[in-house]
Scaffold this motif. Structure first.
Motif, PDB file in Angstrom:
ATOM      1  N   GLY A 163      33.079 -67.632 -55.690  1.00  0.00           N
ATOM      2  CA  GLY A 163      33.210 -66.241 -55.257  1.00  0.00           C
ATOM      3  C   GLY A 163      34.051 -65.427 -56.230  1.00  0.00           C
ATOM      4  O   GLY A 163      33.703 -64.293 -56.568  1.00  0.00           O
ATOM      5  N   LEU A 164      35.148 -66.007 -56.698  1.00  0.00           N
ATOM      6  CA  LEU A 164      36.006 -65.314 -57.659  1.00  0.00           C
ATOM      7  C   LEU A 164      35.283 -65.102 -58.984  1.00  0.00           C
ATOM      8  O   LEU A 164      35.407 -64.048 -59.613  1.00  0.00           O
ATOM      9  N   SER A 165      34.532 -66.120 -59.425  1.00  0.00           N
ATOM     10  CA  SER A 165      33.814 -66.012 -60.696  1.00  0.00           C
ATOM     11  C   SER A 165      32.721 -64.956 -60.625  1.00  0.00           C
ATOM     12  O   SER A 165      32.327 -64.383 -61.643  1.00  0.00           O
ATOM     13  N   ARG A 166      32.225 -64.686 -59.400  1.00  0.00           N
ATOM     14  CA  ARG A 166      31.205 -63.659 -59.218  1.00  0.00           C
ATOM     15  C   ARG A 166      31.814 -62.272 -59.020  1.00  0.00           C
ATOM     16  O   ARG A 166      31.084 -61.293 -58.859  1.00  0.00           O
ATOM     17  N   GLY A 167      33.147 -62.183 -59.049  1.00  0.00           N
ATOM     18  CA  GLY A 167      33.813 -60.890 -58.947  1.00  0.00           C
ATOM     19  C   GLY A 167      33.726 -60.259 -57.574  1.00  0.00           C
ATOM     20  O   GLY A 167      33.694 -59.026 -57.447  1.00  0.00           O
ATOM     21  N   LYS A 168      33.704 -61.069 -56.528  1.00  0.00           N
ATOM     22  CA  LYS A 168      33.616 -60.522 -55.171  1.00  0.00           C
ATOM     23  C   LYS A 168      34.865 -59.717 -54.817  1.00  0.00           C
ATOM     24  O   LYS A 168      35.974 -60.077 -55.215  1.00  0.00           O
ATOM     25  N   ARG A 169      34.656 -58.659 -54.068  1.00  0.00           N
ATOM     26  CA  ARG A 169      35.761 -57.808 -53.631  1.00  0.00           C
ATOM     27  C   ARG A 169      36.568 -58.512 -52.534  1.00  0.00           C
ATOM     28  O   ARG A 169      36.071 -59.446 -51.902  1.00  0.00           O
ATOM     29  N   PRO A 170      37.821 -58.045 -52.281  1.00  0.00           N
ATOM     30  CA  PRO A 170      38.671 -58.701 -51.273  1.00  0.00           C
ATOM     31  C   PRO A 170      38.005 -58.853 -49.913  1.00  0.00           C
ATOM     32  O   PRO A 170      38.102 -59.907 -49.282  1.00  0.00           O
ATOM     33  N   GLU A 171      37.318 -57.817 -49.446  1.00  0.00           N
ATOM     34  CA  GLU A 171      36.673 -57.908 -48.142  1.00  0.00           C
ATOM     35  C   GLU A 171      35.521 -58.922 -48.165  1.00  0.00           C
ATOM     36  O   GLU A 171      35.257 -59.610 -47.166  1.00  0.00           O
ATOM     37  N   GLU A 172      34.851 -59.033 -49.320  1.00  0.00           N
ATOM     38  CA  GLU A 172      33.778 -60.017 -49.453  1.00  0.00           C
ATOM     39  C   GLU A 172      34.354 -61.432 -49.504  1.00  0.00           C
ATOM     40  O   GLU A 172      33.775 -62.365 -48.934  1.00  0.00           O
ATOM     41  N   MET A 173      35.502 -61.583 -50.179  1.00  0.00           N
ATOM     42  CA  MET A 173      36.142 -62.888 -50.241  1.00  0.00           C
ATOM     43  C   MET A 173      36.627 -63.318 -48.866  1.00  0.00           C
ATOM     44  O   MET A 173      36.523 -64.494 -48.500  1.00  0.00           O
ATOM     45  N   GLU A 174      37.146 -62.380 -48.097  1.00  0.00           N
ATOM     46  CA  GLU A 174      37.610 -62.717 -46.748  1.00  0.00           C
ATOM     47  C   GLU A 174      36.455 -63.233 -45.895  1.00  0.00           C
ATOM     48  O   GLU A 174      36.581 -64.246 -45.193  1.00  0.00           O
ATOM     49  N   LYS A 175      35.324 -62.561 -45.967  1.00  0.00           N
ATOM     50  CA  LYS A 175      34.142 -62.990 -45.219  1.00  0.00           C
ATOM     51  C   LYS A 175      33.658 -64.352 -45.717  1.00  0.00           C
ATOM     52  O   LYS A 175      33.315 -65.238 -44.914  1.00  0.00           O
ATOM     53  N   LEU A 176      33.642 -64.531 -47.030  1.00  0.00           N
ATOM     54  CA  LEU A 176      33.195 -65.799 -47.612  1.00  0.00           C
ATOM     55  C   LEU A 176      34.068 -66.955 -47.157  1.00  0.00           C
ATOM     56  O   LEU A 176      33.569 -68.022 -46.764  1.00  0.00           O
ATOM     57  N   ILE A 177      35.389 -66.774 -47.189  1.00  0.00           N
ATOM     58  CA  ILE A 177      36.304 -67.848 -46.821  1.00  0.00           C
ATOM     59  C   ILE A 177      36.172 -68.189 -45.340  1.00  0.00           C
ATOM     60  O   ILE A 177      36.228 -69.358 -44.952  1.00  0.00           O
ATOM     61  N   LYS A 178      35.997 -67.186 -44.500  1.00  0.00           N
ATOM     62  CA  LYS A 178      35.754 -67.451 -43.076  1.00  0.00           C
ATOM     63  C   LYS A 178      34.528 -68.343 -42.900  1.00  0.00           C
ATOM     64  O   LYS A 178      34.532 -69.320 -42.135  1.00  0.00           O
ATOM     65  N   GLU A 179      33.454 -68.003 -43.610  1.00  0.00           N
ATOM     66  CA  GLU A 179      32.202 -68.754 -43.487  1.00  0.00           C
ATOM     67  C   GLU A 179      32.352 -70.166 -44.034  1.00  0.00           C
ATOM     68  O   GLU A 179      31.854 -71.135 -43.435  1.00  0.00           O
ATOM     69  N   LEU A 180      33.039 -70.304 -45.160  1.00  0.00           N
ATOM     70  CA  LEU A 180      33.241 -71.625 -45.753  1.00  0.00           C
ATOM     71  C   LEU A 180      34.068 -72.519 -44.841  1.00  0.00           C
ATOM     72  O   LEU A 180      33.763 -73.700 -44.655  1.00  0.00           O
ATOM     73  N   TRP A 181      35.124 -71.945 -44.283  1.00  0.00           N
ATOM     74  CA  TRP A 181      36.004 -72.727 -43.402  1.00  0.00           C
ATOM     75  C   TRP A 181      35.260 -73.171 -42.144  1.00  0.00           C
ATOM     76  O   TRP A 181      35.361 -74.322 -41.718  1.00  0.00           O
ATOM     77  N   LYS A 182      34.491 -72.250 -41.579  1.00  0.00           N
ATOM     78  CA  LYS A 182      33.727 -72.570 -40.378  1.00  0.00           C
ATOM     79  C   LYS A 182      32.678 -73.635 -40.664  1.00  0.00           C
ATOM     80  O   LYS A 182      32.441 -74.526 -39.836  1.00  0.00           O
ATOM     81  N   ALA A 183      32.065 -73.588 -41.827  1.00  0.00           N
ATOM     82  CA  ALA A 183      30.992 -74.521 -42.168  1.00  0.00           C
ATOM     83  C   ALA A 183      31.491 -75.919 -42.501  1.00  0.00           C
ATOM     84  O   ALA A 183      30.818 -76.915 -42.198  1.00  0.00           O
ATOM     85  N   HIS A 184      32.691 -76.021 -43.090  1.00  0.00           N
ATOM     86  CA  HIS A 184      33.105 -77.314 -43.639  1.00  0.00           C
ATOM     87  C   HIS A 184      34.367 -77.925 -43.026  1.00  0.00           C
ATOM     88  O   HIS A 184      34.561 -79.150 -43.117  1.00  0.00           O
ATOM     89  N   MET A 185      35.234 -77.116 -42.428  1.00  0.00           N
ATOM     90  CA  MET A 185      36.535 -77.644 -42.035  1.00  0.00           C
ATOM     91  C   MET A 185      36.716 -77.818 -40.529  1.00  0.00           C
ATOM     92  O   MET A 185      37.806 -78.149 -40.069  1.00  0.00           O
TER      93      MET A 185
END
Length: 463
Positions: free
Chosen positions: A60-82
């Motif tokens: 996500g960082l390498s793709r230059g995602k904005r803070p709000e996009e990163m927040e959404k991404l991390i929520k989804e990643l955490w829900k999917a894997h942790m």
């Protein structure tokens, strides 16, 4: 981690912030390794799940995602894997996976730097999701020596705080809780001009305290990684050589990805392939070094390491590597001097001299963080080239117009890996959703694309 207590017992303590570095609510601070029983299967699987989260953050960082996009991404990643099938074990999985990966990524400076960056990013966004009460309790747990600004001092600087709020696009209504801290404690807020500065102090709003906490979190994890590395080197590696060490080494390789972290598995390339492959599949950094090598018949140590290990990862065997470097260097220093001064280091990179370490190619992060000196040609062109030179180099790759301007825009904003990813996409006419984080990844992905295109052409020719 010692094997002395049950999961449920440690979970109860973790939820209360006791013993294993657990923070308030569901956010641990990872200060102390938990003392609990961990099955070898969970040891590995929990770590793999967390690694998927960290790798997703890196992408996500390498793709230059904005803070709000990163927040959404991390929520989804955490829900999917942790998550855990037993909800009472979810916090344990969080804590166990962190400490396993701390063990995995403590072993080199490059691994420590990557792990520290990803864990800090993860903690930052998770902290923001905590309630204000939980945030205050976490501040207390980190023992931050800051107290809320007294009302009299707040009133004295209220107008200045209001001006700062307006300049960053916030409401003119100023928050009522601020902390007065040394400005060096919040470099990110100072750099982005999001705080009022006076006499060496920054006035940090309650909504901005994440910067204070993250700074302390990063410092704690950084020190812990160094200490863990010492323990790993001194005792753990040898004691666990038949049990944990193979798992740890396999997990660290997962950072680079199976296609380019294992040179021994790479498709073999020969000397006659190098120039053609450079035109079609080398990233810009490696094309530049090959060009300078052909031009000067020499590269300094940094260039030889970066380019030599890249060629090794791309599949160039030791015998061909020696022939390749000898053919170039002998034109300037002679074959005898080459054999005396340079051949050893090439054999060393292939694990045939010294400690017999089988060195792996440099990642983008390591290359970007390098500082080339005068006469050096290694490093990352997106970071270390001037604008005119970078434009010329990209034009030479056939990139111009709108794609070129987009790449240059990413460079100006210091998104170097994203610029490289966009170069790959412009050159190959395909999307690279995972992002480029390793030169050998660029090479291997390019080869896959070209192979698929060739097969498509051949298929059309037979119909």
């Amino acid at each position: 981690m010692e094997i002395v207590r049950s999961h449920r017992q440690i979970a109860a303590e973790a939820a209360a912030g006791v013993g294993c570095g657990g923070g308030s609510g569901g956010l641990p601070t990872y200060r102390v390794a938990p003392q609990l029983e961990v099955r070898l299967e969970e040891f590995e699987l929990f770590a793999i799940d967390r690694l998927r989260v960290l790798k997703g953050i890196a992408d996500g960082l390498s793709r230059g995602k904005r803070p709000e996009e990163m927040e959404k991404l991390i929520k989804e990643l955490w829900k999917a894997h942790m998550r855990h099938q037993d909800p009472t074990e979810t916090l344990n999985k969080d804590i166990i996976s962190h400490f396993v990966l701390r063990l995995v990524y403590c072993r080199t400076e490059e691994l420590r730097k990557w792990f520290l960056s990803m864990e800090t990013t993860l903690f930052r966004y998770r902290f923001r999701l905590e309630s204000p009460e939980s945030q205050r309790m976490l501040m207390s747990e980190f023992q931050l020596p800051y107290k809320a600004l007294p009302h009299s001092e707040f009133e004295a600087v209220k107008d200045k705080l209001s001006q700062v709020a307006r300049t960053i696009g916030q409401s003119a209504a100023v928050e009522s809780v601020f902390f007065k801290v040394p400005f060096e404690e919040v470099p990110d807020l100072v750099a982005s001009r999001r705080v009022f500065l006076s006499k060496g102090y920054a006035y940090v709003a309650m909504s901005q305290v994440v910067s204070l906490v993250v700074t302390q979190f990063r410092c704690n994890i950084s020190k812990a990684l160094v200490l863990t590395n010492r323990k790993w080197t001194a005792t753990i590696k040898e004691q666990e050589k038949d049990r944990l060490t193979p798992i740890v080494e396999a997990l660290s390789n997962a950072y680079f990805g199976p296609d380019y972290s294992q040179p021994k598995d790479a498709v073999e390339i020969s000397l006659k392939d190098i120039d053609q492959l450079a035109k079609t599949s080398f990233p810009l950094c490696m094309r530049h070094m090959l060009e300078k090598l052909r031009e000067n018949h020499h590269l300094k140590h940094g260039g030889r390491m970066q380019f030599g290990l890249f060629l090794k990862g791309a599949g160039l065997k030791l015998e061909d590597a020696l022939a390749f470097w000898r053919a170039e260097f002998s034109q300037k220093v002679g074959s005898e001097r080459f054999d005396k001064e340079y051949a050893y280091s090439i054999r060393h990179n292939y694990g045939k001299e010294g400690k017999r370490t089988d060195y792996t190619p440099y990642s983008c992060q390591k290359i970007i963080s390098a500082t080339p000196g005068v006469g050096d040609h290694h490093g990352c062109p997106y970071r270390h080239f001037g604008e005119d030179n970078l434009r010329a180099a990209l034009n030479k790759m056939g990139i111009s117009g709108h794609p070129l301007e987009e790449i240059m825009d990413k460079v100006k904003n210091r998104h170097y890996q994203l610029a490289c990813t966009m170069t790959f996409e412009a050159e190959h006419g395909v999307s690279c959703d995972t992002g480029i984080n390793h030169p050998n990844q660029y090479f291997s992905e390019s080869q896959k694309v070209l192979k698929a295109k060739n097969q498509a052409v051949q298929s059309q020719g037979t119909t």
